[in-house]
Write an enzyme that holds these catalytic residues in place. Structure first.
Site, PDB file in Angstrom:
ATOM      1  N   HIS A  18     -29.677 -72.545 -24.103  1.00  8.27           N
ATOM      2  CA  HIS A  18     -28.790 -72.706 -25.167  1.00  8.27           C
ATOM      3  C   HIS A  18     -29.857 -71.749 -26.233  1.00  8.27           C
ATOM      4  O   HIS A  18     -29.015 -70.887 -26.873  1.00  8.27           O
ATOM      5  CB  HIS A  18     -28.221 -73.654 -25.603  1.00  8.27           C
ATOM      6  CG  HIS A  18     -27.276 -74.356 -24.864  1.00  8.27           C
ATOM      7  ND1 HIS A  18     -27.205 -75.789 -24.817  1.00  8.27           N
ATOM      8  CD2 HIS A  18     -26.425 -73.907 -23.989  1.00  8.27           C
ATOM      9  CE1 HIS A  18     -25.989 -76.020 -23.992  1.00  8.27           C
ATOM     10  NE2 HIS A  18     -25.589 -74.903 -23.455  1.00  8.27           N
ATOM     11  N   HIS A  41     -18.515 -71.127 -16.040  1.00 14.26           N
ATOM     12  CA  HIS A  41     -18.708 -72.695 -15.760  1.00 14.26           C
ATOM     13  C   HIS A  41     -19.036 -73.421 -17.146  1.00 14.26           C
ATOM     14  O   HIS A  41     -19.924 -73.856 -17.599  1.00 14.26           O
ATOM     15  CB  HIS A  41     -19.957 -73.019 -14.650  1.00 14.26           C
ATOM     16  CG  HIS A  41     -19.566 -72.440 -13.354  1.00 14.26           C
ATOM     17  ND1 HIS A  41     -19.629 -71.130 -13.419  1.00 14.26           N
ATOM     18  CD2 HIS A  41     -19.435 -73.068 -12.430  1.00 14.26           C
ATOM     19  CE1 HIS A  41     -19.481 -70.782 -11.815  1.00 14.26           C
ATOM     20  NE2 HIS A  41     -19.330 -71.971 -11.278  1.00 14.26           N
ATOM     21  N   SER A 102     -22.194 -74.619 -24.075  1.00 13.46           N
ATOM     22  CA  SER A 102     -22.134 -73.210 -24.201  1.00 13.46           C
ATOM     23  C   SER A 102     -20.933 -72.570 -24.922  1.00 13.46           C
ATOM     24  O   SER A 102     -21.005 -71.716 -25.714  1.00 13.46           O
ATOM     25  CB  SER A 102     -22.450 -72.623 -22.924  1.00 13.46           C
ATOM     26  OG  SER A 102     -21.697 -72.854 -21.774  1.00 13.46           O
ATOM     27  N   GLU A 120     -13.247 -73.572 -16.704  1.00  9.26           N
ATOM     28  CA  GLU A 120     -13.788 -74.822 -16.223  1.00  9.26           C
ATOM     29  C   GLU A 120     -12.469 -75.043 -15.297  1.00  9.26           C
ATOM     30  O   GLU A 120     -11.408 -75.126 -15.398  1.00  9.26           O
ATOM     31  CB  GLU A 120     -13.680 -75.470 -17.286  1.00  9.26           C
ATOM     32  CG  GLU A 120     -13.896 -77.223 -16.916  1.00  9.26           C
ATOM     33  CD  GLU A 120     -15.021 -77.409 -16.255  1.00  9.26           C
ATOM     34  OE1 GLU A 120     -16.242 -76.841 -16.860  1.00  9.26           O
ATOM     35  OE2 GLU A 120     -15.096 -78.131 -15.233  1.00  9.26           O
ATOM     36  N   ASP A 145     -11.486 -71.168 -10.781  1.00  7.88           N
ATOM     37  CA  ASP A 145     -13.086 -71.090 -10.256  1.00  7.88           C
ATOM     38  C   ASP A 145     -13.646 -69.914 -10.904  1.00  7.88           C
ATOM     39  O   ASP A 145     -13.316 -68.560 -10.937  1.00  7.88           O
ATOM     40  CB  ASP A 145     -12.683 -70.905  -8.866  1.00  7.88           C
ATOM     41  CG  ASP A 145     -13.881 -70.736  -8.017  1.00  7.88           C
ATOM     42  OD1 ASP A 145     -15.109 -70.603  -8.501  1.00  7.88           O
ATOM     43  OD2 ASP A 145     -13.659 -70.839  -6.832  1.00  7.88           O
ATOM     44  N   GLY A 146     -14.703 -70.356 -11.340  1.00  3.87           N
ATOM     45  CA  GLY A 146     -15.533 -69.477 -12.389  1.00  3.87           C
ATOM     46  C   GLY A 146     -16.006 -68.336 -11.734  1.00  3.87           C
ATOM     47  O   GLY A 146     -16.370 -67.167 -11.763  1.00  3.87           O
ATOM     48  N   ASP A 166     -23.351 -70.628 -14.924  1.00  2.41           N
ATOM     49  CA  ASP A 166     -24.164 -71.764 -14.993  1.00  2.41           C
ATOM     50  C   ASP A 166     -23.668 -72.853 -14.072  1.00  2.41           C
ATOM     51  O   ASP A 166     -22.980 -74.179 -14.563  1.00  2.41           O
ATOM     52  CB  ASP A 166     -24.035 -72.293 -16.654  1.00  2.41           C
ATOM     53  CG  ASP A 166     -24.631 -73.547 -16.990  1.00  2.41           C
ATOM     54  OD1 ASP A 166     -25.618 -73.881 -16.056  1.00  2.41           O
ATOM     55  OD2 ASP A 166     -24.464 -74.237 -17.795  1.00  2.41           O
TER      56      ASP A 166
END
Ligand code: SAM
Length: 288
Positions: A18, A41, A102, A120, A145-146, A166
């Protein structure tokens, strides 16, 4: 999908991730032109550190808990300010109860012209995140799905932006997937800034991962890693790393200031270490 970030929110790995994400956004915001952050994500966006889950591991106490409202050397303090101000703003009465994930941190640092797209996949976490951003026209939250978003959502129409990848590293082959995913995404958005997170623990195929990344034709790739303890204890992570593609030209120097502070403050034993080096471009990479 068993991974829930609430158990890890605000830990040492979140602090590095971060803090760097905030530096990337601050740099993007130096130009008036709008940018987009794609967070593949995203998690739930806001974490209650007093919750049963967060208290169970207490990981945040050895992360943000060692940093917020403590003495920090001036240069590192200035670089951490955007990130720490966001955390403080969530806790206006002082103390540390709420911690930004994030997408929330990104949103707090965005200007009116900037946009966030966050993915997500977990149904409950998606619902929570979606509710957090309800009514916010600058943010689009999608249950997707990221890894697919890396194709479908790039390039962003703003043509400027940051892509944060991530994943939870729950399944085997995630390092390979990360390198492949980056390659595909970079071919669609070669001018974008990419930030990939990965865990360090005993037996992790880090050398092979770095070699796979070096073999891609991506010209500018910075790597930073923070190890907080020996990897002999195989419960949990011993450290974490970030790959940053097309970093701001200032980032390596900033990391050279931040890392010694973070290492000292977050170390859990004498095996702590930190490094930042170019995997591709700018200077000859160090040997692993
Ligand atoms: C490490 S956490 C994200 C933390 C967040 N990026 C932050 O820094 O605050 C990973 C998240 O990815 C979600 N996830 C797992 N597989 C996914 C997938 N294929 N696509 C999108 N999200 C996924 C998990 O439910 C979890 O919330």
């Amino acid at each position: 999908m068993n991974y829930r970030h609430i158990y890890h929110a605000g830990n040492f790995a979140d602090v590095l991730k971060h803090a760097v994400l905030a530096r990337l956004i601050v740099y993007m915001a130096q130009k008036d032109k709008a940018f987009r952050v794609l967070d593949t994500h995203a998690g739930i966006g806001l974490y209650d550190l007093s919750s049963e889950e967060a208290q169970k591991t207490g990981e945040w106490q050895d992360g943000i808990g060692r940093i917020l409202d403590t003495d920090i050397p001036a240069k590192a303090k200035a670089l951490l300010e955007p990130y720490l101000t966001a955390v403080r703003d969530l806790n206006p009465d002082g103390g540390l109860t709420l911690y930004p994930g994030s997408p929330k941190l990104t949103r707090m640092l965005m200007r009116p012209q900037d946009r966030l797209s966050a993915m997500e996949l977990h149904p409950d976490d998606y619902e929570t995140l979606h509710r957090l951003f309800d009514g916010d026209f600058q943010s689009r939250i999608t249950q997707l799905d990221g890894w697919l978003a890396l194709g479908a959502h790039l390039p962003p129409k703003e043509k400027r932006g940051i892509v944060l990848v991530d994943p939870p590293f729950e399944i085997a082959g995630e390092y390979e997937r990360l390198a492949d995913g980056l390659h595909k995404a970079w071919r669609r958005f070669s001018g974008g800034t990419f930030c990939l997170w990965y865990p360090l623990k005993q037996g992790a195929p880090i050398a092979a991962f770095h070699e796979a990344l070096k073999a891609l034709e991506i010209p500018k790739m910075l790597c930073t890693e923070l190890v907080v303890r020996s990897d002999r204890d195989t419960t949990g992570l011993s450290g974490s790393g970030l790959i940053i593609v097309n970093p701001p030209f200032t980032l390596k120097d900033e990391l050279d200031i931040l890392l010694p502070f973070l290492k000292d403050r977050l170390k859990q034993d004498r095996h702590a270490s930190a490094r930042a080096f170019w995997l591709r471009g700018e200077e000859l990479p160090e040997r692993d």
